[in-house]
Motif scaffolding. Structure first.
Motif, PDB file in Angstrom:
ATOM      1  N   GLY A  47       6.642-112.362  41.522  1.00 39.94           N
ATOM      2  CA  GLY A  47       7.418-113.471  42.661  1.00 39.94           C
ATOM      3  C   GLY A  47       6.813-113.162  43.667  1.00 39.94           C
ATOM      4  O   GLY A  47       6.149-112.333  44.191  1.00 39.94           O
ATOM      5  N   GLU A  48       7.211-114.371  44.703  1.00 40.65           N
ATOM      6  CA  GLU A  48       6.741-114.263  46.115  1.00 40.65           C
ATOM      7  C   GLU A  48       7.828-114.019  47.044  1.00 40.65           C
ATOM      8  O   GLU A  48       8.728-114.559  46.819  1.00 40.65           O
ATOM      9  CB  GLU A  48       5.984-115.638  46.399  1.00 40.65           C
ATOM     10  CG  GLU A  48       5.419-115.876  47.890  1.00 40.65           C
ATOM     11  CD  GLU A  48       5.087-117.154  48.223  1.00 40.65           C
ATOM     12  OE1 GLU A  48       4.618-117.130  49.462  1.00 40.65           O
ATOM     13  OE2 GLU A  48       4.929-117.923  47.366  1.00 40.65           O
ATOM     14  N   VAL A  49       7.670-112.909  47.731  1.00 35.59           N
ATOM     15  CA  VAL A  49       8.888-112.901  48.888  1.00 35.59           C
ATOM     16  C   VAL A  49       8.768-113.817  49.831  1.00 35.59           C
ATOM     17  O   VAL A  49       7.797-114.177  50.485  1.00 35.59           O
ATOM     18  CB  VAL A  49       8.425-111.675  49.672  1.00 35.59           C
ATOM     19  CG1 VAL A  49       9.511-111.105  50.738  1.00 35.59           C
ATOM     20  CG2 VAL A  49       8.402-110.355  48.497  1.00 35.59           C
ATOM     21  N   VAL A  59       7.402-104.501  51.981  1.00 31.81           N
ATOM     22  CA  VAL A  59       7.030-105.812  51.679  1.00 31.81           C
ATOM     23  C   VAL A  59       7.284-106.597  53.108  1.00 31.81           C
ATOM     24  O   VAL A  59       7.899-106.360  53.844  1.00 31.81           O
ATOM     25  CB  VAL A  59       7.803-106.235  50.428  1.00 31.81           C
ATOM     26  CG1 VAL A  59       7.283-105.223  49.305  1.00 31.81           C
ATOM     27  CG2 VAL A  59       8.959-106.450  50.670  1.00 31.81           C
ATOM     28  N   LYS A  60       6.487-107.606  52.884  1.00 27.51           N
ATOM     29  CA  LYS A  60       6.744-108.609  54.000  1.00 27.51           C
ATOM     30  C   LYS A  60       6.674-110.228  53.346  1.00 27.51           C
ATOM     31  O   LYS A  60       6.252-110.466  52.048  1.00 27.51           O
ATOM     32  CB  LYS A  60       5.526-108.736  54.979  1.00 27.51           C
ATOM     33  CG  LYS A  60       4.145-108.642  54.547  1.00 27.51           C
ATOM     34  CD  LYS A  60       2.940-108.405  55.628  1.00 27.51           C
ATOM     35  CE  LYS A  60       1.897-108.525  55.410  1.00 27.51           C
ATOM     36  NZ  LYS A  60       1.306-107.884  53.984  1.00 27.51           N
ATOM     37  N   VAL A  61       6.861-111.189  54.090  1.00 28.68           N
ATOM     38  CA  VAL A  61       7.049-112.338  53.580  1.00 28.68           C
ATOM     39  C   VAL A  61       5.646-112.913  53.136  1.00 28.68           C
ATOM     40  O   VAL A  61       4.707-112.598  53.811  1.00 28.68           O
ATOM     41  CB  VAL A  61       7.673-113.506  54.554  1.00 28.68           C
ATOM     42  CG1 VAL A  61       7.328-114.898  54.225  1.00 28.68           C
ATOM     43  CG2 VAL A  61       9.018-112.984  54.952  1.00 28.68           C
ATOM     44  N   GLY A  62       5.528-113.328  52.064  1.00 29.54           N
ATOM     45  CA  GLY A  62       4.268-113.922  51.260  1.00 29.54           C
ATOM     46  C   GLY A  62       3.728-112.981  50.357  1.00 29.54           C
ATOM     47  O   GLY A  62       2.850-113.324  49.718  1.00 29.54           O
ATOM     48  N   ASP A  63       4.071-111.769  50.430  1.00 27.53           N
ATOM     49  CA  ASP A  63       3.761-110.799  49.389  1.00 27.53           C
ATOM     50  C   ASP A  63       3.921-111.107  47.838  1.00 27.53           C
ATOM     51  O   ASP A  63       4.872-111.890  47.887  1.00 27.53           O
ATOM     52  CB  ASP A  63       4.236-109.154  49.637  1.00 27.53           C
ATOM     53  CG  ASP A  63       3.487-108.698  50.771  1.00 27.53           C
ATOM     54  OD1 ASP A  63       2.321-109.026  51.169  1.00 27.53           O
ATOM     55  OD2 ASP A  63       4.141-107.575  51.068  1.00 27.53           O
ATOM     56  N   LYS A  64       3.252-110.640  46.935  1.00 27.86           N
ATOM     57  CA  LYS A  64       3.325-110.894  45.642  1.00 27.86           C
ATOM     58  C   LYS A  64       3.823-109.643  44.962  1.00 27.86           C
ATOM     59  O   LYS A  64       3.438-108.525  45.159  1.00 27.86           O
ATOM     60  CB  LYS A  64       2.204-111.439  44.906  1.00 27.86           C
ATOM     61  CG  LYS A  64       2.281-111.772  43.460  1.00 27.86           C
ATOM     62  CD  LYS A  64       0.832-112.193  43.074  1.00 27.86           C
ATOM     63  CE  LYS A  64       1.141-112.888  41.589  1.00 27.86           C
ATOM     64  NZ  LYS A  64      -0.096-113.740  41.109  1.00 27.86           N
ATOM     65  N   VAL A  65       5.103-109.694  44.451  1.00 34.45           N
ATOM     66  CA  VAL A  65       5.755-108.445  43.809  1.00 34.45           C
ATOM     67  C   VAL A  65       6.192-108.607  42.524  1.00 34.45           C
ATOM     68  O   VAL A  65       6.265-109.551  42.095  1.00 34.45           O
ATOM     69  CB  VAL A  65       7.108-108.107  44.815  1.00 34.45           C
ATOM     70  CG1 VAL A  65       6.815-107.891  46.259  1.00 34.45           C
ATOM     71  CG2 VAL A  65       8.202-109.367  44.585  1.00 34.45           C
TER      72      VAL A  65
END
Length: 106
Positions: A47-49, A59-65
């Motif tokens: 998913g994407e943050v 993690v930051k906005v836009g990271d794939k987790v």
């Protein structure tokens, strides 16, 4: 009168994630087609943050987790479903910067 708009800010160690859409069918490593109707138990998802709280560090906005979408809280905003979870419940982050990664790439 126009209703005011509110920006969503995540609190503490919470992360808001938009799940990636799964394709209708998958292929195994040997090329066998697996139909979309086959559900695998305990399958993790990417998913994407989309939002992070002030105490989130990894993690930051836009990271794939990588996460387990089961037993998470869901919220629907503008016809899109998001998951809200604690940072500690994330399993991995896909990044181009590798300090101590697995050696595997997406």
């Amino acid at each position: 009168m126009v209703a005011p708009k509110f920006e969503i800010q995540m609190l503490n160690d919470r992360v808001m994630i938009r799940l990636e859409q799964e394709t209708e069918e998958r292929r195994s490593g040997s090329g066998i087609v697996i139909p979309a109707t086959v559900k695998m138990a305990n399958r993790l998802a990417w998913g994407e943050v989309c939002g992070v709280g002030s105490n989130v560090r990894a993690v930051k906005v836009g990271d794939k987790v990588l996460l387990n979408p089961e037993d998470q809280f869901e919220v629907e905003l503008h016809s899109q479903v998001y998951l809200v979870m604690r940072e500690r419940d994330l399993h991995a982050v896909a990044t181009q910067e590798t300090d101590h990664g697995t050696g595997l790439y997406l």
